[in-house]
Design a protein around this motif. Structure first.
Motif, mmCIF file in Angstrom:
data_model
loop_
_atom_site.group_PDB
_atom_site.id
_atom_site.type_symbol
_atom_site.label_atom_id
_atom_site.label_comp_id
_atom_site.label_asym_id
_atom_site.label_seq_id
_atom_site.Cartn_x
_atom_site.Cartn_y
_atom_site.Cartn_z
ATOM 1 N N GLU A 260 2.105 -73.659 41.123
ATOM 2 C CA GLU A 260 3.132 -72.891 40.410
ATOM 3 C C GLU A 260 3.525 -73.633 39.145
ATOM 4 O OE1 GLU A 260 6.223 -72.484 43.316
ATOM 5 O OE2 GLU A 260 5.246 -70.799 44.330
ATOM 6 N N GLY A 261 2.507 -74.222 38.503
ATOM 7 C CA GLY A 261 2.762 -75.054 37.327
ATOM 8 C C GLY A 261 2.879 -74.273 36.041
ATOM 9 N N ILE A 262 2.718 -74.986 34.954
ATOM 10 C CA ILE A 262 2.931 -74.405 33.628
ATOM 11 C C ILE A 262 1.724 -73.610 33.147
ATOM 12 C CG2 ILE A 262 4.565 -76.206 32.969
ATOM 13 C CD1 ILE A 262 2.308 -77.554 31.422
ATOM 14 N N GLY A 263 0.605 -73.689 33.869
ATOM 15 C CA GLY A 263 -0.579 -72.939 33.472
ATOM 16 C C GLY A 263 -1.298 -73.582 32.297
ATOM 17 N N ILE A 264 -2.416 -72.993 31.944
ATOM 18 C CA ILE A 264 -3.252 -73.511 30.861
ATOM 19 C C ILE A 264 -3.354 -72.462 29.768
ATOM 20 C CG2 ILE A 264 -5.541 -74.425 30.264
ATOM 21 C CD1 ILE A 264 -5.872 -75.174 33.216
ATOM 22 N N PRO A 265 -3.153 -72.836 28.502
ATOM 23 C CA PRO A 265 -3.301 -71.853 27.417
ATOM 24 C C PRO A 265 -4.706 -71.264 27.403
ATOM 25 C CG PRO A 265 -2.196 -73.832 26.634
ATOM 26 C CD PRO A 265 -2.677 -74.141 28.023
ATOM 27 N N GLY A 266 -4.799 -69.998 27.059
ATOM 28 C CA GLY A 266 -6.096 -69.330 27.054
ATOM 29 C C GLY A 266 -7.104 -69.990 26.139
ATOM 30 N N SER A 267 -6.663 -70.584 25.036
ATOM 31 C CA SER A 267 -7.584 -71.234 24.100
ATOM 32 C C SER A 267 -8.212 -72.499 24.687
ATOM 33 C CB SER A 267 -6.850 -71.583 22.798
ATOM 34 O OG SER A 267 -5.739 -72.432 23.078
ATOM 35 N N ASP A 268 -7.554 -73.094 25.705
ATOM 36 C CA ASP A 268 -8.063 -74.332 26.308
ATOM 37 C C ASP A 268 -8.978 -74.081 27.503
ATOM 38 O OD1 ASP A 268 -6.655 -75.764 24.470
ATOM 39 O OD2 ASP A 268 -5.023 -76.342 25.814
ATOM 40 N N LEU A 269 -8.934 -72.874 28.072
ATOM 41 C CA LEU A 269 -9.683 -72.599 29.302
ATOM 42 C C LEU A 269 -11.190 -72.875 29.185
ATOM 43 C CD1 LEU A 269 -7.950 -69.395 30.722
ATOM 44 C CD2 LEU A 269 -7.993 -71.680 31.734
#
Length: 323
Positions: A260-269
């Motif tokens: 349930e974290g902050i997630g990853i930006p789509g540009s970094d995936l």
């Protein structure tokens, strides 16, 4: 044949030029017998054709070797030189090949010596860490707890160095067996209990007990440790949860780890599994090395597993290991 003709093109052109020049000189001298001139041209052309045929037959294997793609660096050794040019080139290639092997062996020995030194150094560093941990494990004051937390970070850093150094020699340290997936996950979460307490994150397991996998327990435990560390590090939510789910689908066993974290930006995936890539989140959290996910993917690949990642910025990340 094409390579041969391209090489002999200047000879053929010079031959026709000198034929024209000689014929023109005789014509200027008053010699006008066309039949004899054509006969001389025919004889000369036959000699040129004979020379070209002889040249091609003696150099045929040489030209064929130059045209064929090289499968390995030592592929030229099967060529039998049949002319002075191919023999000289063959000697040169063999000499360069010996120099290459000599330098390659020298660099290989240096790398192996360096890896051996790294392994010995890591094991030496683990001893004082274990001693310090034993000295403070009975203490519960804030100072001792802080020291224990830093020891955990040191131990994980040393493990990352050790496993990175061993990755190229993966086959030498591999023991494949049938494992109960739930026990493997519970053991990994139990080992990281101090990390869960420090991050105020709670592991939640939804797994079937009878699920089994075929893998190497030590290497798999390292992968799970990296995934757990990342999940806890990037969970800033109070009393957040880390979910472990496992099921069978399409003849495969799938382990899913969701935070349930902050997630990853789509540009970094697209670059999450690249070595040393930290991305936007890595700049916010200074502990990031950019090697955890890279090692996890490399180890899973060598173990024959697949690893997938999905993330929505601000909501969390899901990592799946497909056995």
């Amino acid at each position: 044949m094409k390579l041969f003709l391209r090489e002999q093109r200047p000879v053929i052109m010079i031959y026709f030029v000198q034929l024209i020049v000689v014929t023109f000189v005789y014509w200027l001298d008053g010699y006008r017998n066309v039949a004899v001139s054509l006969y001389a041209v025919l004889l000369s052309s036959c000699l040129l054709t004979g020379y070209l045929v002889f040249r091609y037959m003696t150099h045929r294997s040489f030209y064929r070797r130059l045209e064929q793609p090289v499968a390995s660096i030592g592929d030229f050794t099967d060529v039998k030189p049949e002319s002075p040019l191919s023999e000289a080139l063959h000697r040169l290639l063999k000499l360069q090949y010996r120099h290459y092997l000599s330098e390659l062996n020298e660099h290989t020995e240096k790398i192996e010596s360096h890896i051996q030194f790294i392994n010995q150094w890591v094991h030496q560093m683990k001893t004082p860490i274990s001693v310090i941990h034993l000295m403070i494990q009975q203490e519960s004051d804030p100072r001792s707890m802080a020291i224990a937390d830093e020891l955990d970070r040191l131990r994980k850093g040393l493990d990352m160095v050790l496993y990175t150094a061993r990755l190229d020699l993966f086959e030498h340290d591999l023991y494949v067996e049938t494992l109960a997936l739930e026990k493997v996950v519970r053991r990994a979460t139990s080992t990281q209990k101090r990390l869960f307490i420090r991050g105020k994150v709670f592991p939640v397991l939804h797994m079937e007990q009878q699920l089994s996998i075929v893998s190497d327990e030590k290497w798999l435990d390292f992968v799970l440790t990296q995934l757990i560390s990342n999940a806890v590090r990037y969970t800033t939510k109070e009393n957040g949860k880390l979910y472990f789910r496992a099921n069978q689908e399409g003849g495969r066993t799938i382990l899913e780890i969701e935070d349930e974290g902050i997630g990853i930006p789509g540009s970094d995936l697209p670059r999450v599994f690249d070595a040393y890539f930290t991305g936007e989140n890595g700049r916010k959290f200074q502990e990031s090395t950019g090697m955890g996910m890279y090692l996890a993917k490399e180890i899973c690949h060598k173990l024959g597993h697949e690893i997938e990642l999905e993330s929505i910025e601000g909501k969390g990340t899901v990592v799946r290991i497909l056995f």
